[in-house]
Structures are given as C-alpha cells and as structure tokens.
Design a protein around this motif. Sequence first.
Motif, PDB file in Angstrom:
ATOM      1  N   SER A  50      55.003  49.138  33.509  1.00 30.76           N
ATOM      2  CA  SER A  50      55.770  49.132  34.758  1.00 30.76           C
ATOM      3  C   SER A  50      54.848  49.079  35.973  1.00 30.76           C
ATOM      4  N   MET A  51      53.760  49.853  35.934  1.00 27.98           N
ATOM      5  CA  MET A  51      52.841  49.890  37.062  1.00 27.98           C
ATOM      6  C   MET A  51      52.063  48.583  37.201  1.00 27.98           C
ATOM      7  N   VAL A  52      51.760  47.931  36.090  1.00 30.51           N
ATOM      8  CA  VAL A  52      51.110  46.620  36.151  1.00 30.51           C
ATOM      9  C   VAL A  52      52.055  45.634  36.844  1.00 30.51           C
ATOM     10  N   ALA A  53      53.324  45.672  36.501  1.00 34.29           N
ATOM     11  CA  ALA A  53      54.303  44.777  37.131  1.00 34.29           C
ATOM     12  C   ALA A  53      54.396  45.053  38.629  1.00 34.29           C
ATOM     13  N   VAL A  54      54.404  46.331  39.007  1.00 36.13           N
ATOM     14  CA  VAL A  54      54.457  46.691  40.428  1.00 36.13           C
ATOM     15  C   VAL A  54      53.206  46.197  41.136  1.00 36.13           C
ATOM     16  N   ALA A  55      52.035  46.426  40.531  1.00 36.33           N
ATOM     17  CA  ALA A  55      50.769  45.984  41.139  1.00 36.33           C
ATOM     18  C   ALA A  55      50.767  44.477  41.347  1.00 36.33           C
ATOM     19  N   GLN A  56      51.256  43.743  40.372  1.00 35.16           N
ATOM     20  CA  GLN A  56      51.325  42.282  40.496  1.00 35.16           C
ATOM     21  C   GLN A  56      52.238  41.888  41.654  1.00 35.16           C
ATOM     22  N   ARG A  57      53.405  42.517  41.735  1.00 35.54           N
ATOM     23  CA  ARG A  57      54.331  42.206  42.831  1.00 35.54           C
ATOM     24  C   ARG A  57      53.728  42.558  44.189  1.00 35.54           C
ATOM     25  N   GLN A  58      52.841  43.552  44.211  1.00 33.83           N
ATOM     26  CA  GLN A  58      52.190  43.945  45.464  1.00 33.83           C
ATOM     27  C   GLN A  58      50.967  43.093  45.765  1.00 33.83           C
ATOM     28  N   GLY A  59      50.668  42.130  44.905  1.00 38.31           N
ATOM     29  CA  GLY A  59      49.596  41.186  45.175  1.00 38.31           C
ATOM     30  C   GLY A  59      48.262  41.483  44.521  1.00 38.31           C
ATOM     31  N   ALA A  60      48.198  42.474  43.660  1.00 34.95           N
ATOM     32  CA  ALA A  60      46.935  42.780  42.981  1.00 34.95           C
ATOM     33  C   ALA A  60      46.580  41.646  42.023  1.00 34.95           C
ATOM     34  N   LYS A  64      41.603  42.893  39.360  1.00 36.65           N
ATOM     35  CA  LYS A  64      41.720  44.288  39.801  1.00 36.65           C
ATOM     36  C   LYS A  64      42.527  45.108  38.801  1.00 36.65           C
ATOM     37  N   ILE A  65      43.594  44.528  38.286  1.00 30.83           N
ATOM     38  CA  ILE A  65      44.410  45.236  37.292  1.00 30.83           C
ATOM     39  C   ILE A  65      43.584  45.484  36.033  1.00 30.83           C
ATOM     40  N   GLY A  66      42.862  44.470  35.596  1.00 33.19           N
ATOM     41  CA  GLY A  66      42.013  44.628  34.424  1.00 33.19           C
ATOM     42  C   GLY A  66      40.977  45.720  34.623  1.00 33.19           C
ATOM     43  N   GLY A  70      40.386  49.073  32.515  1.00 33.28           N
ATOM     44  CA  GLY A  70      39.158  49.132  31.738  1.00 33.28           C
ATOM     45  C   GLY A  70      39.004  47.971  30.770  1.00 33.28           C
ATOM     46  N   ILE A  71      39.648  46.847  31.117  1.00 30.04           N
ATOM     47  CA  ILE A  71      39.583  45.647  30.282  1.00 30.04           C
ATOM     48  C   ILE A  71      39.328  44.449  31.194  1.00 30.04           C
ATOM     49  N   SER A  72      39.092  43.296  30.610  1.00 33.50           N
ATOM     50  CA  SER A  72      38.826  42.100  31.415  1.00 33.50           C
ATOM     51  C   SER A  72      40.105  41.578  32.064  1.00 33.50           C
ATOM     52  N   ARG A  73      39.895  40.710  33.049  1.00 37.13           N
ATOM     53  CA  ARG A  73      41.025  40.054  33.726  1.00 37.13           C
ATOM     54  C   ARG A  73      41.861  39.289  32.716  1.00 37.13           C
ATOM     55  N   GLN A  74      41.167  38.563  31.835  1.00 35.65           N
ATOM     56  CA  GLN A  74      41.872  37.753  30.846  1.00 35.65           C
ATOM     57  C   GLN A  74      42.658  38.626  29.867  1.00 35.65           C
ATOM     58  N   ALA A  75      42.055  39.721  29.421  1.00 36.45           N
ATOM     59  CA  ALA A  75      42.748  40.609  28.490  1.00 36.45           C
ATOM     60  C   ALA A  75      43.977  41.242  29.147  1.00 36.45           C
ATOM     61  N   ALA A  76      43.841  41.614  30.416  1.00 35.65           N
ATOM     62  CA  ALA A  76      44.983  42.188  31.141  1.00 35.65           C
ATOM     63  C   ALA A  76      46.111  41.169  31.255  1.00 35.65           C
ATOM     64  N   HIS A  77      45.751  39.949  31.615  1.00 34.66           N
ATOM     65  CA  HIS A  77      46.759  38.894  31.750  1.00 34.66           C
ATOM     66  C   HIS A  77      47.446  38.628  30.420  1.00 34.66           C
ATOM     67  N   GLU A  78      46.650  38.504  29.361  1.00 36.61           N
ATOM     68  CA  GLU A  78      47.230  38.222  28.039  1.00 36.61           C
ATOM     69  C   GLU A  78      48.164  39.341  27.581  1.00 36.61           C
ATOM     70  N   ARG A  79      47.776  40.573  27.860  1.00 34.97           N
ATOM     71  CA  ARG A  79      48.579  41.694  27.375  1.00 34.97           C
ATOM     72  C   ARG A  79      49.822  41.957  28.225  1.00 34.97           C
ATOM     73  N   TYR A  80      49.711  41.797  29.546  1.00 37.48           N
ATOM     74  CA  TYR A  80      50.783  42.269  30.429  1.00 37.48           C
ATOM     75  C   TYR A  80      51.559  41.182  31.163  1.00 37.48           C
ATOM     76  N   LYS A  85      56.666  39.208  33.983  1.00 36.79           N
ATOM     77  CA  LYS A  85      57.743  38.236  34.116  1.00 36.79           C
ATOM     78  C   LYS A  85      59.091  38.874  33.804  1.00 36.79           C
ATOM     79  N   LEU A  86      59.133  39.759  32.799  1.00 32.45           N
ATOM     80  CA  LEU A  86      60.378  40.416  32.422  1.00 32.45           C
ATOM     81  C   LEU A  86      60.849  41.384  33.492  1.00 32.45           C
ATOM     82  N   ALA A  87      59.900  41.991  34.203  1.00 26.16           N
ATOM     83  CA  ALA A  87      60.238  42.978  35.220  1.00 26.16           C
ATOM     84  C   ALA A  87      60.664  42.328  36.540  1.00 26.16           C
ATOM     85  N   ALA A  88      60.369  41.048  36.691  1.00 24.27           N
ATOM     86  CA  ALA A  88      60.679  40.364  37.961  1.00 24.27           C
ATOM     87  C   ALA A  88      62.146  40.160  38.159  1.00 24.27           C
TER      88      ALA A  88
END
Length: 88
Positions: A50-60, A64-66, A70-80, A85-88
């Motif tokens: 939920s917080m990843v979705a909020v951070a994305q909507r806030q422009g992070a 930065k999310i990764g 504690g993971i890479s940008r790519q790993a964060a994107h792949e996982r979340y 998209k579902l939370a939007a």
Amino acid sequence: MRTNEDMLNEIENANNGEGPDPIRTYEGDAVEAIAQAVSDRNNLDGFIESMVAVAQRQGASWAKIGAALGISRQAAHERYSTHVKLAA
C-alpha cells in the motif's frame, strides 16, 4: 467401544472436515510463534504494498522506492508495479 473405523472417521472429519490442525495439536510454543510471525509478516507485506502505491502516486521514483526497501530499482518495479496499478 469405538472401532478403528470410527476413530479414523473422527480424525478425518475434525476441523470441519479438513482433518486435525497440526498447529493446535502440537504442544510447543515455537510453532504458535512461527504462525504468529507469518501472520504479522503477511500484514506488513500488505502495508508495504500500500505504501509503495502511495509513494508512486506521490511521484517517488522506483529508484527511491527500491532504496527504501533495500532492493534495486528494477527489483522494486518487478515486485510492486502490479500492486501500484491495482491500487490506482
């Protein structure tokens, strides 16, 4: 006197037909603690999603999310990204 068949039927029909509950029939505290930890982890995973979705909507950015995860940008994107998209 109960027959072996009666006892087997009782075991098979325990727990609403799902059979005996291995956690409740175990005497030690460690299994209960494991089950509670898994439940806590699942709740936290949902909160993080939920917080990843909020951070994305806030422009992070995913970078930065990764970093926060504690993971890479790519790993964060792949996982979340699906959760975002579902939370939007």
